[in-house]
Design a protein around this motif. Structure first.
Motif, PDB file in Angstrom:
ATOM      1  N   ALA A   1       0.804  -1.229   0.000  1.00 36.67           N
ATOM      2  CA  ALA A   1       0.000   0.000   0.000  1.00 36.67           C
ATOM      3  C   ALA A   1       0.835   1.277   0.000  1.00 36.67           C
TER       4      ALA A   1
ATOM      5  N   ARG B   1      -8.260  -1.827   6.273  1.00 30.86           N
ATOM      6  CA  ARG B   1      -8.250  -0.720   5.318  1.00 30.86           C
ATOM      7  C   ARG B   1      -6.906  -0.018   5.342  1.00 30.86           C
TER       8      ARG B   1
ATOM      9  N   SER C   1      -1.720   2.973  -2.256  1.00 27.62           N
ATOM     10  CA  SER C   1      -2.040   2.613  -3.637  1.00 27.62           C
ATOM     11  C   SER C   1      -2.835   1.321  -3.639  1.00 27.62           C
ATOM     12  N   SER C   2      -3.742   1.219  -4.579  1.00 27.61           N
ATOM     13  CA  SER C   2      -4.676   0.116  -4.633  1.00 27.61           C
ATOM     14  C   SER C   2      -4.265  -0.890  -5.707  1.00 27.61           C
TER      15      SER C   2
ATOM     16  N   THR D   1      -6.132  -4.102  -8.405  1.00 30.51           N
ATOM     17  CA  THR D   1      -7.413  -4.620  -8.880  1.00 30.51           C
ATOM     18  C   THR D   1      -7.327  -6.131  -8.928  1.00 30.51           C
TER      19      THR D   1
ATOM     20  N   GLU E   1     -12.849  -3.649  -1.637  1.00 29.42           N
ATOM     21  CA  GLU E   1     -13.293  -2.356  -2.158  1.00 29.42           C
ATOM     22  C   GLU E   1     -12.075  -1.487  -2.435  1.00 29.42           C
ATOM     23  N   HIS E   2     -12.188  -0.693  -3.504  1.00 25.64           N
ATOM     24  CA  HIS E   2     -11.114   0.217  -3.885  1.00 25.64           C
ATOM     25  C   HIS E   2     -11.624   1.645  -3.853  1.00 25.64           C
TER      26      HIS E   2
ATOM     27  N   THR F   1      -7.407   0.564  -0.209  1.00 26.36           N
ATOM     28  CA  THR F   1      -8.066  -0.732  -0.349  1.00 26.36           C
ATOM     29  C   THR F   1      -8.675  -1.131   0.991  1.00 26.36           C
TER      30      THR F   1
END
Length: 146
Positions: free
Chosen positions: A57, A81, A85-86, A88, A126-127, A131
């Motif tokens: 992250a 959480r 940075s996220s 996919t 979830e993004h 994240t």
């Protein structure tokens, strides 16, 4: 006793704080009377989620991980959480197969999400501004002697 209450823990995104999250989970799940096996499964899953945040992250050690424990009746949801940075899920689908490879050719990582899904009843990702991974486990009902 623990009906409809939440606990939020915020820790630095550093490996040495993952144990604190695991200990908190153990205390909460024990009070909810989860089985030892379920608690161990949840500890592995939450460790995977925290490790992903620690490793991926943030570029520096200045980020945090927020862990929210929400319990209602016979269900515990743990949301891990980060605000870094996220990723996919589609990116993770490109993980190469491990069959036919030597142990030296296998890269670590990439299996954490699958492990979480195998150990928990429900996993949601979830993004947006980081994240959030929500891990949910239902407590098994034990039959009381008549």
């Amino acid at each position: 006793m623990l009906k409809d209450r939440n606990i939020t823990l915020t820790v630095p995104a550093m490996p040495e704080y993952v144990d604190l999250v695991r200990l908190t989970l153990y205390g909460i799940a024990s009070k909810m009377k989860f089985t030892f096996e379920d608690i161990e499964d949840m500890k592995v899953a939450v460790s995977e989620a925290c490790n992903n945040a620690v490793l991926h992250a943030y570029d520096k050690d200045d980020g945090t991980i927020e862990v929210r424990f929400a319990f209602v009746k016979d269900e515990l949801s743990i949301t891990v959480r980060d605000y870094g940075s996220s990723f996919t899920i589609e990116e993770n689908k490109e993980t190469p197969a491990m069959h036919g490879k030597s142990i030296d050719e296998i890269q670590s990582g990439g299996l954490g999400l699958y492990l979480m899904q195998a150990l928990m009843d429900r996993v949601e990702v979830e993004h947006g501004g980081g994240t959030a991974v929500t891990l949910t486990k239902k407590r098994q009902r034990t039959e009381e002697p008549a």
